[in-house]
Scaffold this motif. Structure first.
Motif, mmCIF file in Angstrom:
data_model
loop_
_atom_site.group_PDB
_atom_site.id
_atom_site.type_symbol
_atom_site.label_atom_id
_atom_site.label_comp_id
_atom_site.label_asym_id
_atom_site.label_seq_id
_atom_site.Cartn_x
_atom_site.Cartn_y
_atom_site.Cartn_z
ATOM 1 N N ILE A 1 46.956 21.195 60.429
ATOM 2 C CA ILE A 1 46.047 21.675 59.391
ATOM 3 C C ILE A 1 46.473 21.036 58.071
ATOM 4 N N SER A 2 45.570 20.301 57.469
ATOM 5 C CA SER A 2 45.884 19.576 56.236
ATOM 6 C C SER A 2 45.116 20.174 55.064
ATOM 7 N N LYS A 3 45.832 20.523 54.021
ATOM 8 C CA LYS A 3 45.192 20.972 52.780
ATOM 9 C C LYS A 3 44.540 19.787 52.092
ATOM 10 N N VAL A 4 43.303 19.979 51.612
ATOM 11 C CA VAL A 4 42.636 18.948 50.821
ATOM 12 C C VAL A 4 42.101 19.571 49.540
ATOM 13 N N GLY A 5 41.862 18.738 48.556
ATOM 14 C CA GLY A 5 41.455 19.213 47.251
ATOM 15 C C GLY A 5 40.031 19.735 47.224
ATOM 16 N N ALA A 6 39.745 20.548 46.218
ATOM 17 C CA ALA A 6 38.418 21.112 45.990
ATOM 18 C C ALA A 6 38.340 21.506 44.518
ATOM 19 N N ARG A 7 37.122 21.625 44.009
ATOM 20 C CA ARG A 7 36.950 22.078 42.620
ATOM 21 C C ARG A 7 35.781 23.042 42.572
ATOM 22 N N HIS A 8 36.058 24.249 42.087
ATOM 23 C CA HIS A 8 35.130 25.379 42.145
ATOM 24 C C HIS A 8 34.187 25.401 40.938
ATOM 25 N N GLY A 9 33.594 24.244 40.625
ATOM 26 C CA GLY A 9 32.681 24.160 39.484
ATOM 27 C C GLY A 9 32.738 22.785 38.859
ATOM 28 N N SER A 10 31.933 22.599 37.810
ATOM 29 C CA SER A 10 31.834 21.291 37.165
ATOM 30 C C SER A 10 32.980 21.063 36.184
ATOM 31 N N GLU A 11 33.138 19.803 35.774
ATOM 32 C CA GLU A 11 34.126 19.496 34.737
ATOM 33 C C GLU A 11 33.801 20.233 33.448
ATOM 34 N N GLU A 12 32.523 20.378 33.152
ATOM 35 C CA GLU A 12 32.098 21.112 31.960
ATOM 36 C C GLU A 12 32.577 22.556 32.011
ATOM 37 N N MET A 13 32.498 23.172 33.150
ATOM 38 C CA MET A 13 32.956 24.558 33.290
ATOM 39 C C MET A 13 34.458 24.664 33.094
ATOM 40 N N TYR A 14 35.187 23.735 33.697
ATOM 41 C CA TYR A 14 36.649 23.794 33.598
ATOM 42 C C TYR A 14 37.151 23.411 32.207
ATOM 43 N N ALA A 15 36.269 22.887 31.365
ATOM 44 C CA ALA A 15 36.639 22.592 29.978
ATOM 45 C C ALA A 15 36.653 23.847 29.112
ATOM 46 N N VAL A 16 36.115 24.951 29.637
ATOM 47 C CA VAL A 16 36.124 26.239 28.929
ATOM 48 C C VAL A 16 37.308 27.042 29.456
ATOM 49 N N PRO A 17 38.366 27.251 28.666
ATOM 50 C CA PRO A 17 39.598 27.852 29.196
ATOM 51 C C PRO A 17 39.400 29.179 29.919
ATOM 52 N N ALA A 18 38.620 30.078 29.343
ATOM 53 C CA ALA A 18 38.434 31.377 29.987
ATOM 54 C C ALA A 18 37.714 31.241 31.321
ATOM 55 N N LEU A 19 36.745 30.339 31.374
ATOM 56 C CA LEU A 19 36.004 30.131 32.606
ATOM 57 C C LEU A 19 36.864 29.401 33.635
ATOM 58 N N ALA A 20 37.644 28.448 33.173
ATOM 59 C CA ALA A 20 38.535 27.731 34.091
ATOM 60 C C ALA A 20 39.507 28.700 34.751
ATOM 61 N N GLU A 21 39.998 29.661 33.983
ATOM 62 C CA GLU A 21 40.912 30.665 34.549
ATOM 63 C C GLU A 21 40.188 31.536 35.572
ATOM 64 N N ARG A 22 38.951 31.879 35.266
ATOM 65 C CA ARG A 22 38.173 32.712 36.186
ATOM 66 C C ARG A 22 37.853 31.972 37.483
ATOM 67 N N LEU A 23 37.481 30.724 37.396
ATOM 68 C CA LEU A 23 37.170 29.944 38.583
ATOM 69 C C LEU A 23 38.430 29.643 39.388
ATOM 70 N N GLY A 24 39.489 29.281 38.697
ATOM 71 C CA GLY A 24 40.779 29.085 39.325
ATOM 72 C C GLY A 24 40.843 27.900 40.261
ATOM 73 N N ALA A 25 41.930 27.864 41.011
ATOM 74 C CA ALA A 25 42.163 26.804 41.985
ATOM 75 C C ALA A 25 41.649 27.240 43.353
ATOM 76 N N THR A 26 41.292 26.271 44.158
ATOM 77 C CA THR A 26 40.873 26.535 45.535
ATOM 78 C C THR A 26 41.207 25.313 46.372
ATOM 79 N N MET A 27 40.962 25.411 47.677
ATOM 80 C CA MET A 27 41.275 24.282 48.554
ATOM 81 C C MET A 27 40.280 24.229 49.711
ATOM 82 N N GLY A 28 40.242 23.058 50.342
ATOM 83 C CA GLY A 28 39.635 22.903 51.650
ATOM 84 C C GLY A 28 40.741 22.586 52.625
ATOM 85 N N PHE A 29 40.388 22.466 53.926
ATOM 86 C CA PHE A 29 41.407 22.101 54.903
ATOM 87 C C PHE A 29 40.761 21.462 56.117
ATOM 88 N N VAL A 30 41.586 20.684 56.824
ATOM 89 C CA VAL A 30 41.112 19.897 57.959
ATOM 90 C C VAL A 30 41.949 20.244 59.188
#
Length: 289
Positions: free
Chosen positions: A150-179
């Motif tokens: 099982i391999s962890k792969v990257g993911a992004r829970h929203g657009s770059e514009e969303m992650y540019a807003v600190p409060a929203l970036a914290e709310r969206l947080g980190a996530t992953m996919g896997f293979v």
């Protein structure tokens, strides 16, 4: 045809059995059972993995504040079978991230504390250990569990514009996919809560998956015109990059902020002529590969 067959079938469905003749845990070496929302059971190489369990009864939680249709209570529908049935045969649990619709209080209460739990990072591992789980493991780029890679792969829970807003970036947080990979079996890529972005394209190119599980409900938050997970057009993009893969579309019709339904996606894939490459399972349905 026997007159008793429709009655018997109705009784089986009423009792909460999977819609397929075989269950996820008793089926072939590779199968995916859609439970509800992003919750799936992946049977792979003799192991059964429960992914992103949200196990509450219908309407247990308030809608997500600041999102589309936030007045609706989550989940919008009941589980297709009992929690006991969902957990039967599970060898390990994978949690892409700890948002409520992927890891809820019901799952925390019902899942045995001794089961192996795979998470994305130290923060999620600390949270699960605090919740009482005894065997919490951080998924890596090359993790092996009982013969299944099982391999962890990257993911992004929203657009770059969303992650540019600190409060929203914290709310969206980190996530992953896997293979999932094992010699002689189809490669299965579970993309998780992500938009169409570089990590997804990298995973498709690097692993050349035979099966791609996509969260395609196009969840929307207030104030932005793009979603925080994939939608209809992203399904086409994935197909165009991996034309030989079977896409399994999930994470629709079960939580308030989804803007794409199964019916919407079905109409779209027919319009684009890719319906033979996209499977849109109903809750409880098992797909064999």
């Amino acid at each position: 045809m026997s007159k008793t067959l429709p009655i018997a079938l109705g009784l089986v469905l009423a009792m909460g059995a999977p819609l397929h003749a075989s269950s996820a845990e008793a089926g072939p070496k590779v199968s995916i059972q859609q439970i509800r929302n992003a919750t799936i059971k992946v049977t792979y190489g003799g192991q059964v993995f429960l992914v992103d369990p949200m196990l509450a009864r219908k309407g247990a939680y308030a809608g997500f504040a600041g999102t589309y249709r936030s007045h609706l209570r989550n989940p919008l529908v009941e589980l297709p079978e009992s929690v006991e049935s969902v957990l039967r045969g599970v060898d390990a649990v994978l949690i892409s991230h700890t948002h409520l619709d992927h890891w809820d209080a019901a799952a925390q209460a019902e899942i045995p504390k001794s089961l192996p739990m795979f998470v994305q990072d130290n923060a999620d591992a600390a949270l699960l250990r605090k919740q009482g789980f005894k065997d919490v493991r951080i998924l890596g780029a090359n993790t092996v569990f009982n013969g299944v890679r099982i391999s962890k792969v990257g993911a992004r829970h929203g657009s770059e514009e969303m992650y540019a807003v600190p409060a929203l970036a914290e709310r969206l947080g980190a996530t992953m996919g896997f293979v999932f990979q094992t010699a002689g079996l189809k490669t299965v890529y579970v993309a998780g809560d992500t938009v169409w972005e570089a990590h997804v394209r990298t995973a498709l190119g690097a692993f050349n998956p035979d099966v791609v599980v996509l969260n395609t409900g196009d969840a929307q938050i207030d104030g932005f015109n793009t979603g925080i997970i994939m939608g209809k057009e992203d399904t086409l993009r994935v197909h165009q990059m991996a034309p030989n893969a079977t896409i399994v579309a999930v994470h629709m019709d079960a939580v308030n902020h989804m803007t794409v339904s199964r019916n919407d996606l079905q109409d779209y894939v027919i319009e684009k002529g890719i319906e033979t490459s996209v499977v849109i399972p109903q809750d409880g349905e098992v797909i064999d590969f």
